[in-house]
Write a protein that holds these residues in place. Structure first.
Motif, short mmCIF file in Angstrom:
data_model
loop_
_atom_site.label_atom_id
_atom_site.label_comp_id
_atom_site.label_asym_id
_atom_site.label_seq_id
_atom_site.Cartn_x
_atom_site.Cartn_y
_atom_site.Cartn_z
N GLN A 98 1.14 -11.84 18.57
CA GLN A 98 2.30 -12.69 18.44
C GLN A 98 2.67 -13.47 19.69
O GLN A 98 3.45 -14.41 19.61
N GLY A 99 2.17 -13.07 20.83
CA GLY A 99 2.45 -13.79 22.05
C GLY A 99 3.66 -13.25 22.81
O GLY A 99 4.37 -12.35 22.35
N VAL A 100 3.89 -13.83 23.97
CA VAL A 100 4.90 -13.33 24.90
C VAL A 100 6.31 -13.47 24.33
O VAL A 100 7.14 -12.57 24.47
N GLY A 101 6.60 -14.58 23.67
CA GLY A 101 7.95 -14.82 23.16
C GLY A 101 8.40 -13.75 22.18
O GLY A 101 9.49 -13.16 22.32
N THR A 102 7.58 -13.48 21.18
CA THR A 102 7.93 -12.46 20.19
C THR A 102 7.96 -11.08 20.82
O THR A 102 8.82 -10.24 20.50
N PHE A 103 7.05 -10.83 21.74
CA PHE A 103 7.01 -9.55 22.45
C PHE A 103 8.34 -9.30 23.18
O PHE A 103 8.94 -8.23 23.06
N LEU A 104 8.81 -10.28 23.93
CA LEU A 104 10.05 -10.12 24.68
C LEU A 104 11.25 -10.02 23.75
O LEU A 104 12.18 -9.24 24.01
N LEU A 105 11.25 -10.80 22.68
CA LEU A 105 12.36 -10.73 21.74
C LEU A 105 12.45 -9.36 21.10
O LEU A 105 13.53 -8.78 20.97
N ILE A 149 14.50 4.98 23.16
CA ILE A 149 14.16 3.63 22.75
C ILE A 149 14.45 2.63 23.86
O ILE A 149 13.64 1.74 24.16
N ALA A 150 15.62 2.74 24.49
CA ALA A 150 15.99 1.78 25.53
C ALA A 150 15.04 1.86 26.71
O ALA A 150 14.62 0.83 27.26
N ASN A 151 14.68 3.08 27.16
CA ASN A 151 13.74 3.23 28.26
C ASN A 151 12.39 2.61 27.93
O ASN A 151 11.78 1.92 28.75
N TYR A 152 11.91 2.87 26.72
CA TYR A 152 10.62 2.32 26.33
C TYR A 152 10.66 0.79 26.30
O TYR A 152 9.73 0.12 26.75
N ALA A 153 11.75 0.25 25.75
CA ALA A 153 11.86 -1.21 25.65
C ALA A 153 11.89 -1.85 27.03
O ALA A 153 11.26 -2.90 27.25
N LEU A 154 12.60 -1.23 27.96
CA LEU A 154 12.70 -1.79 29.30
C LEU A 154 11.37 -1.69 30.04
O LEU A 154 10.86 -2.67 30.60
N LEU A 155 10.79 -0.49 30.06
CA LEU A 155 9.55 -0.29 30.80
C LEU A 155 8.36 -0.98 30.14
O LEU A 155 7.40 -1.35 30.81
N GLY A 156 8.42 -1.14 28.81
CA GLY A 156 7.30 -1.75 28.10
C GLY A 156 7.01 -3.17 28.52
O GLY A 156 5.89 -3.67 28.33
N VAL A 157 8.01 -3.85 29.10
CA VAL A 157 7.80 -5.23 29.57
C VAL A 157 6.70 -5.27 30.64
O VAL A 157 6.03 -6.30 30.81
N PHE A 158 6.50 -4.16 31.33
CA PHE A 158 5.43 -4.07 32.33
C PHE A 158 4.07 -4.43 31.75
O PHE A 158 3.19 -4.93 32.46
N LEU A 159 3.90 -4.21 30.45
CA LEU A 159 2.59 -4.47 29.83
C LEU A 159 2.23 -5.94 29.87
O LEU A 159 1.05 -6.29 29.65
N LEU A 160 3.20 -6.81 30.13
CA LEU A 160 2.87 -8.23 30.31
C LEU A 160 1.89 -8.42 31.46
O LEU A 160 1.07 -9.35 31.45
N LEU A 161 1.96 -7.54 32.46
CA LEU A 161 1.06 -7.65 33.62
C LEU A 161 -0.35 -7.16 33.31
O LEU A 161 -1.26 -7.38 34.11
N THR A 162 -0.51 -6.51 32.17
CA THR A 162 -1.82 -5.93 31.84
C THR A 162 -2.54 -6.71 30.75
O THR A 162 -3.57 -6.25 30.26
N ILE A 163 -2.03 -7.87 30.38
CA ILE A 163 -2.53 -8.56 29.19
C ILE A 163 -4.00 -8.92 29.31
O ILE A 163 -4.72 -8.97 28.31
N ARG A 164 -4.50 -9.14 30.51
CA ARG A 164 -5.90 -9.51 30.70
C ARG A 164 -6.77 -8.36 31.18
O ARG A 164 -7.95 -8.54 31.48
N MET A 165 -6.21 -7.17 31.24
CA MET A 165 -6.97 -6.02 31.72
C MET A 165 -7.87 -5.46 30.63
O MET A 165 -7.47 -5.42 29.46
N THR A 166 -9.04 -5.02 31.01
CA THR A 166 -9.94 -4.37 30.07
C THR A 166 -9.53 -2.91 29.89
O THR A 166 -8.74 -2.36 30.66
N ALA A 167 -10.12 -2.27 28.88
CA ALA A 167 -9.81 -0.87 28.62
C ALA A 167 -10.13 0.02 29.81
O ALA A 167 -9.30 0.87 30.20
N PRO A 168 -11.30 -0.11 30.47
CA PRO A 168 -11.57 0.75 31.64
C PRO A 168 -10.56 0.54 32.76
O PRO A 168 -10.16 1.50 33.43
N THR A 169 -10.13 -0.70 32.98
CA THR A 169 -9.14 -0.97 34.01
C THR A 169 -7.81 -0.31 33.67
O THR A 169 -7.14 0.26 34.54
#
Length: 403
Positions: A107-114, A136-156
């Motif tokens: 869905q992309g960054v926009g839907t992810f953040l929303l 839920i709130a902790n997961y939602a807040l910390l989950g934004v970190f995954l934006l930094l991993t969008i191009r990472m491979t599984a081993p990374t």
């Protein structure tokens, strides 16, 4: 119990976020709206984790101290420590990372953040008005970190998870060792809410409202490295298709089974022993033992159920899929039911039950959610909170969602 078959036009608005379905190359192109088809394994794992979380959380709801349990209560507590404590929450967090990675890819960054903003709002309301143990709130807040991993491979992602997780566990072990060597005579900190008899609901809400921001920030800082490590493992599972195509990962699933159970069971026994002790150092050491062993056995559960799914032998385990598809609604329903039974403004049973009776209630509630969830999905296609989140994230264009 029979399993609910996959439904067309089914929205994966569950907590943790549901991930992608099995898609052809043509279907893999990004599209706005909910996933249309589902693989059963993630929902089964999520439903099983949800039951385990309730079994563990009932200690907080009921207000009993683990190290004071004796007789049958101690036996039940030991079994809880070995098979559920730290295991269920680790599995839940990894599934959140798996689903968040899938949502971001589809869905992309926009839907992810929303979606994460909506989850943050839902979790905040849950914390203030229902129960202080919201995740839920902790997961939602910390989950934004995954934006930094969008191009990472599984081993990374696995390597990054290893670094963060090892650091967090090492810090926890070192704190426990220091406490044990200092000879401190402090008693064990229970971590249970203060709920004196007759406390009105308004007072509970006011206290939680005043604590919310510091709880969210402090909890995210303290647990952040560990939760992010679990999210990264879930994202790695998404990259490889481990949960949607388990038949392609037989050797890995067998290794997860062997190593997960081989490490998780001994650490679970150690946790159970630490939880019979009331000293401060044992309480500190129990934290990394709980989470390290929890991750190991959670991966062991993935290995066993993934192998069964690859062989099309999930059988009765599929009954957990309906609960997993309604994870957010079921999670908050658990809080409503348990606080109604135990908190002083309602049933006023707080501090009156031991582990055996409390876990028995948790099993009754959690297992009852399986057929109820199946009925709700047949009737309406999704749970009430899943429908709300879907409407806020996707709008009316996503359709009614009824199967």
């Amino acid at each position: 119990m029979t399993a609910l078959p996959p439904q067309p036009d089914a929205q994966p608005d569950a907590l943790p976020e549901s991930g992608p379905a099995v898609m052809s190359a043509a279907e893999a192109l990004p599209e706005r709206g909910p996933v249309r088809q589902r693989s059963p394994l993630p929902d089964v794992l999520r439903g099983l984790a949800l039951l385990g979380i309730l079994i563990v959380n009932v200690q907080d709801f009921a207000g009993f101290r683990v190290w004071t349990q004796g007789g049958l209560d101690r036996t039940v507590q030991v079994l809880t420590d070995i098979f559920a404590n730290g295991r269920s929450i680790s599995l839940f967090a990894m599934l959140f990372g798996w689903g968040a990675a899938g949502l971001l890819a589809r869905q992309g960054v926009g839907t992810f953040l929303l979606r994460h903003a909506v989850l943050l709002a839902v979790g905040s309301l849950h914390f203030v008005f229902v129960w202080h143990g919201d995740i839920i709130a902790n997961y939602a807040l910390l989950g934004v970190f995954l934006l930094l991993t969008i191009r990472m491979t599984a081993p990374t992602l696995v390597a990054l998870a290893g670094v963060m997780g090892t650091w967090w566990l090492a810090e926890g072990v070192w704190a426990g060792v220091q406490a044990s060597q200092s000879g401190t005579r402090f008693g064990r900190f229970a971590g249970l809410p203060q709920l004196p008899s007759g406390l009105p609901y308004s007072s509970v809400v006011n206290e939680r409202a005043s604590d919310f921001s510091s709880n969210l920030i402090d909890g995210s800082i303290y647990n952040g490295p560990w939760l992010l490590a679990l999210f990264c493992l879930g994202a790695a599972a998404y990259r490889t298709g481990l949960l949607t195509r388990p038949h392609e990962h037989g050797p890995l699933l067998r290794r997860l089974t062997g190593w997960g159970w081989g490490l998780g069971l001994p650490l679970g026994i150690l946790l159970a022993w630490l939880n019979t002790r009331g000293d401060y150092a044992s309480g500190l050491l129990a934290i990394p033992v709980r989470m390290g062993g929890g991750l190991a056995l959670a991966l062991g559960y993935v290995g066993v159920l993934g192998t069964l799914a690859a062989q099309d032998r999930l059988g009765r385990w599929k009954a957990f899929a309906a609960s997993g598809r309604m994870a957010m609604s079921n999670y908050i329903a658990q809080s409503l039911i348990m606080t109604t039974v135990f908190y002083p403004y309602a049933g006023a049973q707080y501090g009156q039950w031991g582990a055996a009776a409390a876990v028995a209630l948790a099993l009754v509630v959690g297992l009852a959610q399986l057929p109820i969830s199946a009925w709700v999905l047949r009737r309406w296609g999704m749970g009430p909170l899943e429908r709300l989140v879907r409407a806020l994230v996707y709008g009316r264009r996503s359709g009614s969602g009824k199967a």
